[in-house]
Scaffold this motif. Sequence first.
Motif, PDB file in Angstrom:
ATOM      1  N   SER A   1     -32.104 -54.052  37.917  1.00 38.10           N
ATOM      2  CA  SER A   1     -32.386 -52.958  36.985  1.00 38.10           C
ATOM      3  C   SER A   1     -32.435 -51.601  37.679  1.00 38.10           C
ATOM      4  O   SER A   1     -31.889 -50.615  37.167  1.00 38.10           O
ATOM      5  N   ALA A   2     -33.085 -51.526  38.846  1.00 33.86           N
ATOM      6  CA  ALA A   2     -33.192 -50.236  39.542  1.00 33.86           C
ATOM      7  C   ALA A   2     -31.816 -49.714  39.930  1.00 33.86           C
ATOM      8  O   ALA A   2     -31.520 -48.521  39.785  1.00 33.86           O
ATOM      9  N   GLY A   3     -30.963 -50.596  40.421  1.00 25.42           N
ATOM     10  CA  GLY A   3     -29.618 -50.182  40.814  1.00 25.42           C
ATOM     11  C   GLY A   3     -28.784 -49.707  39.635  1.00 25.42           C
ATOM     12  O   GLY A   3     -28.037 -48.735  39.746  1.00 25.42           O
ATOM     13  N   ILE A   4     -28.918 -50.382  38.498  1.00 29.79           N
ATOM     14  CA  ILE A   4     -28.146 -49.998  37.315  1.00 29.79           C
ATOM     15  C   ILE A   4     -28.581 -48.621  36.814  1.00 29.79           C
ATOM     16  O   ILE A   4     -27.745 -47.760  36.512  1.00 29.79           O
ATOM     17  N   VAL A   5     -29.895 -48.398  36.725  1.00 30.63           N
ATOM     18  CA  VAL A   5     -30.385 -47.098  36.253  1.00 30.63           C
ATOM     19  C   VAL A   5     -30.003 -45.997  37.245  1.00 30.63           C
ATOM     20  O   VAL A   5     -29.598 -44.895  36.853  1.00 30.63           O
ATOM     21  N   ALA A   6     -30.114 -46.289  38.543  1.00 30.47           N
ATOM     22  CA  ALA A   6     -29.737 -45.297  39.557  1.00 30.47           C
ATOM     23  C   ALA A   6     -28.251 -44.966  39.468  1.00 30.47           C
ATOM     24  O   ALA A   6     -27.849 -43.806  39.619  1.00 30.47           O
ATOM     25  N   ALA A   7     -27.421 -45.963  39.223  1.00 30.17           N
ATOM     26  CA  ALA A   7     -25.990 -45.718  39.091  1.00 30.17           C
ATOM     27  C   ALA A   7     -25.699 -44.839  37.881  1.00 30.17           C
ATOM     28  O   ALA A   7     -24.847 -43.941  37.940  1.00 30.17           O
ATOM     29  N   MET A   8     -26.406 -45.069  36.772  1.00 30.40           N
ATOM     30  CA  MET A   8     -26.216 -44.239  35.583  1.00 30.40           C
ATOM     31  C   MET A   8     -26.659 -42.809  35.846  1.00 30.40           C
ATOM     32  O   MET A   8     -25.999 -41.847  35.435  1.00 30.40           O
ATOM     33  N   ALA A   9     -27.778 -42.650  36.554  1.00 26.59           N
ATOM     34  CA  ALA A   9     -28.260 -41.302  36.867  1.00 26.59           C
ATOM     35  C   ALA A   9     -27.308 -40.586  37.822  1.00 26.59           C
ATOM     36  O   ALA A   9     -27.110 -39.369  37.729  1.00 26.59           O
ATOM     37  N   THR A  10     -26.731 -41.336  38.743  1.00 24.26           N
ATOM     38  CA  THR A  10     -25.748 -40.755  39.664  1.00 24.26           C
ATOM     39  C   THR A  10     -24.561 -40.201  38.901  1.00 24.26           C
ATOM     40  O   THR A  10     -24.090 -39.081  39.153  1.00 24.26           O
ATOM     41  N   ARG A  11     -24.073 -40.998  37.951  1.00 25.78           N
ATOM     42  CA  ARG A  11     -22.940 -40.539  37.140  1.00 25.78           C
ATOM     43  C   ARG A  11     -23.320 -39.298  36.338  1.00 25.78           C
ATOM     44  O   ARG A  11     -22.539 -38.345  36.238  1.00 25.78           O
ATOM     45  N   GLY A  12     -24.542 -39.298  35.774  1.00 24.40           N
ATOM     46  CA  GLY A  12     -24.974 -38.145  34.998  1.00 24.40           C
ATOM     47  C   GLY A  12     -25.138 -36.909  35.860  1.00 24.40           C
ATOM     48  O   GLY A  12     -24.779 -35.798  35.461  1.00 24.40           O
ATOM     49  N   ALA A  13     -25.678 -37.097  37.073  1.00 24.41           N
ATOM     50  CA  ALA A  13     -25.898 -35.958  37.954  1.00 24.41           C
ATOM     51  C   ALA A  13     -24.597 -35.330  38.422  1.00 24.41           C
ATOM     52  O   ALA A  13     -24.557 -34.157  38.782  1.00 24.41           O
ATOM     53  N   GLN A  14     -23.526 -36.115  38.413  1.00 24.89           N
ATOM     54  CA  GLN A  14     -22.224 -35.567  38.791  1.00 24.89           C
ATOM     55  C   GLN A  14     -21.765 -34.514  37.784  1.00 24.89           C
ATOM     56  O   GLN A  14     -20.940 -33.668  38.102  1.00 24.89           O
TER      57      GLN A  14
END
Length: 317
Positions: free
Chosen positions: A163-176
Amino acid sequence: MARTRFLKDTGLTARMTLVMFLIGAIFVGFIAILIALSGNNGGLALVIGVVGLGVVWFQWYKSDTLAMKAMRAREVSPEEAPELHGVIDRLCALADMPKPRVAISYTDLPNAFATGRSPSRAVVCVTTGLLDRLSAEEVEAVLAHELSHVAHRDVLVMTMASSAGIVAAMATRGAQYGAIFGGNRRSDNNGAPAWLIILVVSMVTYAISFVLTRLLSRYRELCADRSGAFLTGKPSALASALTKITGEIARIPNRDLRASQSMNAFFIAPAISGASFNTLTSTHPSLEQRLEQLAKIAAELGRPMDGGFPTQPGLGL
């Protein structure tokens, strides 16, 4: 864990519990940092967290369906595969656990997996490549390993860990897309843009979560090896099966291996050819580590690791 006769391993359980605690702490800390850095868009950070957890829930809830489709497997009845069902019936009686659904994937890749959101929804799947290459006792050893995953609810454990990795990946995409977090708004008067800080924090969170999840996965496989070997009382059969599977995978064309690599976390042995599995990125412990553990179990049971079982396939279909 469900109440079964699978032998408990307090050492591995303690290590898995510690890794799960660390992953949970990282997840909570990451969400807190995300909200703090998002400022007025803190609500959006919460949305990302909720959506990420929704993705995790969907993967867990539909894990059996997704895995079966990925391997183009189908459920088989006792009439279609009587020997296979017979072995699973015996093992479930030994383990005092509900019988999962039984499936076969018609592929030359020798492998097996178990998945499902709960023991009542579990499915154990073997490939025809595995049935064609292993002896009856080796197949039994592989199935005992997979049933251990079901009894320990490993699909739930690994889904939560991701779960932590999935949410972090989504936030990474959003931060881009910096505008999601306030465009060029800075975290303070002289600081870097908030979206850049969030991007870095997200990437670090994902990297740490990735390593911890892989570590948990390797513990999970060692635990299943140990539990399955003690259930059957034949660690040498599992050692022989793992050796054969790993060797045969190396002969499968890379194109076919790539088509199945999305299932590596579920497989009894990853579909990777000519690579060392003793790395931070591996979902499985090395073959040498697994064989060493099985040798120790054989010594505990007072049974040699030099074979003593048939080498010809016994459950080919």
